[in-house]
Motif scaffolding. Structure first.
Motif, short mmCIF file in Angstrom:
data_model
loop_
_atom_site.label_atom_id
_atom_site.label_comp_id
_atom_site.label_asym_id
_atom_site.label_seq_id
_atom_site.Cartn_x
_atom_site.Cartn_y
_atom_site.Cartn_z
N GLY A 226 68.15 -105.37 81.80
CA GLY A 226 68.82 -104.29 81.68
C GLY A 226 68.39 -103.25 80.83
N ASP A 227 67.52 -104.04 79.48
CA ASP A 227 66.95 -103.44 79.04
C ASP A 227 65.18 -102.70 78.64
OD1 ASP A 227 66.12 -105.82 77.98
OD2 ASP A 227 66.50 -105.45 76.66
N ALA A 228 65.32 -103.12 80.05
CA ALA A 228 63.26 -102.96 81.26
C ALA A 228 63.18 -101.36 81.01
CB ALA A 228 63.57 -103.94 81.77
N LEU A 229 61.58 -101.40 80.80
CA LEU A 229 61.19 -100.38 81.20
C LEU A 229 60.10 -99.95 82.29
CD1 LEU A 229 60.34 -97.55 80.17
CD2 LEU A 229 58.10 -98.45 78.73
N LEU A 230 60.80 -99.04 83.15
CA LEU A 230 59.64 -99.11 84.68
C LEU A 230 58.30 -97.94 83.88
CD1 LEU A 230 59.13 -99.56 87.84
CD2 LEU A 230 60.63 -97.17 87.76
N VAL A 231 57.04 -97.77 84.03
CA VAL A 231 56.51 -96.98 83.56
C VAL A 231 55.69 -97.27 85.41
CG1 VAL A 231 54.32 -96.72 83.12
CG2 VAL A 231 55.82 -98.20 81.75
N ASN A 232 55.51 -95.21 85.82
CA ASN A 232 54.95 -95.53 87.18
C ASN A 232 53.66 -94.26 86.89
OD1 ASN A 232 54.31 -95.47 89.38
ND2 ASN A 232 56.21 -93.45 90.30
N VAL A 233 52.49 -94.95 87.36
CA VAL A 233 51.14 -94.09 87.23
C VAL A 233 50.95 -94.18 88.29
CG1 VAL A 233 50.84 -94.17 84.70
CG2 VAL A 233 50.28 -96.42 86.00
N SER A 234 51.59 -94.36 89.20
CA SER A 234 50.99 -94.46 90.75
C SER A 234 51.14 -92.95 91.47
CB SER A 234 51.15 -96.32 91.29
OG SER A 234 52.11 -96.35 91.30
N ARG A 235 52.42 -93.54 92.11
CA ARG A 235 52.36 -92.20 93.13
C ARG A 235 54.20 -92.57 93.09
NH1 ARG A 235 47.90 -90.24 92.62
NH2 ARG A 235 46.59 -89.97 94.34
N GLY A 236 54.46 -91.15 92.89
CA GLY A 236 55.91 -91.07 92.93
C GLY A 236 57.29 -91.87 94.21
N ALA A 237 56.44 -91.55 95.75
CA ALA A 237 56.77 -91.83 96.73
C ALA A 237 57.01 -93.15 96.28
CB ALA A 237 56.22 -91.25 97.60
N ILE A 238 56.21 -94.16 96.01
CA ILE A 238 56.39 -95.71 95.70
C ILE A 238 58.16 -95.60 95.15
CG2 ILE A 238 56.08 -98.34 94.59
CD1 ILE A 238 53.04 -96.62 94.52
N VAL A 239 58.69 -95.36 94.89
CA VAL A 239 59.88 -95.22 94.35
C VAL A 239 60.57 -94.45 95.03
CG1 VAL A 239 60.92 -94.77 91.81
CG2 VAL A 239 58.86 -95.77 91.32
N ASP A 240 61.98 -95.35 94.87
CA ASP A 240 62.99 -94.12 95.53
C ASP A 240 63.66 -92.85 94.69
OD1 ASP A 240 66.03 -93.60 96.45
OD2 ASP A 240 65.90 -94.60 98.38
N GLU A 241 63.72 -92.34 94.64
CA GLU A 241 64.03 -91.21 93.41
C GLU A 241 65.55 -90.80 93.36
OE1 GLU A 241 63.59 -86.47 92.98
OE2 GLU A 241 62.82 -87.12 94.08
N ASP A 242 66.28 -91.68 94.30
CA ASP A 242 67.70 -91.24 93.96
C ASP A 242 68.57 -92.74 93.55
OD1 ASP A 242 68.25 -88.56 95.07
OD2 ASP A 242 68.73 -89.35 97.08
N ALA A 243 67.84 -93.50 93.77
CA ALA A 243 68.48 -94.83 93.57
C ALA A 243 67.41 -95.33 91.90
CB ALA A 243 66.93 -95.79 93.57
N LEU A 244 66.02 -94.21 91.83
CA LEU A 244 66.05 -94.56 89.83
C LEU A 244 67.04 -93.99 89.08
CD1 LEU A 244 64.37 -95.41 88.14
CD2 LEU A 244 62.82 -93.59 88.13
N TYR A 245 67.21 -92.39 89.39
CA TYR A 245 68.25 -91.56 88.80
C TYR A 245 69.36 -92.12 88.76
CZ TYR A 245 70.85 -87.26 87.51
OH TYR A 245 71.23 -86.73 86.72
N ALA A 246 69.66 -92.82 90.06
CA ALA A 246 71.26 -93.62 89.77
C ALA A 246 70.84 -94.69 88.17
CB ALA A 246 71.58 -94.22 90.84
N ALA A 247 69.80 -95.22 88.78
CA ALA A 247 69.75 -96.82 88.18
C ALA A 247 69.70 -96.40 86.37
CB ALA A 247 68.50 -97.39 87.78
N LEU A 248 68.91 -95.47 86.11
CA LEU A 248 68.66 -94.64 84.70
C LEU A 248 70.08 -94.50 84.38
CD1 LEU A 248 65.08 -92.46 85.36
CD2 LEU A 248 66.18 -94.72 83.53
N ARG A 249 70.97 -93.27 84.88
CA ARG A 249 71.79 -92.73 84.88
C ARG A 249 73.33 -93.68 83.85
NH1 ARG A 249 74.42 -90.62 89.73
NH2 ARG A 249 74.98 -92.97 89.60
N ASP A 250 73.09 -94.46 85.08
CA ASP A 250 74.12 -95.50 84.91
C ASP A 250 73.41 -96.98 83.67
OD1 ASP A 250 75.73 -94.37 86.79
OD2 ASP A 250 74.83 -95.65 88.69
N ARG A 251 72.33 -97.11 82.94
CA ARG A 251 72.14 -98.00 82.46
C ARG A 251 71.78 -99.05 83.06
NH1 ARG A 251 69.94 -95.80 77.23
NH2 ARG A 251 71.03 -93.02 77.37
N THR A 252 71.69 -98.92 84.30
CA THR A 252 70.97 -100.31 84.87
C THR A 252 69.54 -100.92 84.51
OG1 THR A 252 72.46 -98.98 86.78
CG2 THR A 252 70.51 -101.25 87.11
#
Length: 328
Positions: A226-252
């Motif tokens: 729940g307190d972990a940091l995701l670091v992306n230095v590769s390519r944006g498309a490796i991450v689902d954009e909407d899913a990440l936004y929801a996880a950050l907004r909801d503090r998942t």
């Protein structure tokens, strides 16, 4: 040889390239209209580029195409004529490793929040407000690497040298030695859930392929701490954009440090996704510049020059895509 350069960044080192490849005809066309660039590409014996469209690739007579970075996903390699030598270069490992270390520390120390509070005149610390969160030191953290190429290996060396515990998953866990690299363990990609559960920091440093596109989605974010940091230095498309936004907004999850994005900028205007995420207080946003140290580009220019010389002399240059896939 007629050498055409379309990459604007490596063009800044034109003098270095010329000085180390004497006897060639160099043409730097970055910034010219697209038709002029295409015409130059169509007469190049050697092409130095960061991007190459399918149409330009199909029209290229170049015997050597030298990509100015480590990724080939923006170059239509499959449309080049048979027998074209395609090379890559990197030299960004140290710079990106330092960036990763920087964002880990900034997240742990709440650097953006604290700086904002100080600018507003607020002195908020545990000495003045007991509920203020206490940060952890690096030797309390586990950093997990999804992908373990040059960037991951250099970051492991740097982070474990400061006391962090490092774990990793990669496509080929047998490549290299986990013990030599300073890792506690290296597992296959199927063990990604185990890494997500174990890590205070999750670093994505793998290439964008059909296998990795959308690798991090809603399910994966619920597997992270729940307190972990995701670091992306590769390519944006490796991450689902909407899913990440929801996880950050909801503090998942605790936060994200994003140096790569889902869209390209228009000049200096950031893509829409940047403003969407930058509005979130738990996001560290940077403009894909983690590898942009001067050292990176000087070393790239020198390697490109050396490979052009080798090609012109009939010797085998290094970092050829024809000699194997990119490891991750």
């Amino acid at each position: 040889m007629r050498i055409v350069v379309t990459d604007p960044i490596i063009s800044r080192f034109a003098d270095l390239l010329r000085e180390n490849t004497l006897g060639n005809d160099w043409e730097f066309v970055a910034g010219r209209p697209a038709k002029e660039q295409s015409a130059a590409i169509a007469r190049a014996e050697v092409l130095v580029c960061a991007r190459l469209s399918s149409a330009d690739a199909a029209a290229s007579p170049a015997g050597l195409v030298h990509i100015t970075g480590s990724g080939a996903d923006r170059v239509a390699v499959a449309d080049l004529r048979q027998g074209t030598v395609v090379l890559r270069t990197a030299h960004h490992e140290r710079s990106i490793a330092e960036h990763i270390l920087m964002v880990v520390l900034a997240h742990q120390r709440r650097l953006l929040d604290v700086s904002s509070e100080m600018r507003s005149g607020m002195w908020r610390s545990v000495a003045t407000e007991l509920e203020t969160p206490l940060h952890r030191t690096l030797d309390e953290l586990t950093i997990g690497f999804v992908g373990l190429g040059g960037i991951g290996t250099e970051t492991v060396r740097m982070c474990t040298g400061l006391g962090m515990t490092a774990v990793a998953v990669r496509r080929n866990p047998e490549a290299g030695s986990a013990l030599d690299a300073g890792l506690e363990w290296v597992n296959p990609m199927e063990d990604l859930p185990e890494l997500l559960k174990a890590s205070d920091v999750v670093v994505l440093c793998l290439p964008l392929t059909d296998e990795t596109r959308g690798l991090m989605g809603s399910r994966q974010f619920t597997q992270m701490r729940g307190d972990a940091l995701l670091v992306n230095v590769s390519r944006g498309a490796i991450v689902d954009e909407d899913a990440l936004y929801a996880a950050l907004r909801d503090r998942t999850i605790g936060g994200a440090a994003l140096d790569v994005w889902w869209d390209a900028p228009e000049g200096i205007d950031a893509p829409e996704s940047v403003s969407r995420f930058a509005d979130l207080p738990n996001v560290l946003a940077t403009p894909h510049h983690s590898g942009h140290a001067r050292q990176t580009f000087m070393r790239r220019a020198m390697e490109i020059a050396q490979n052009i010389n080798a090609f012109g002399q009939g010797r085998a240059p290094g970092n050829s895509l024809q000699r194997g896939a990119i490891l991750h």
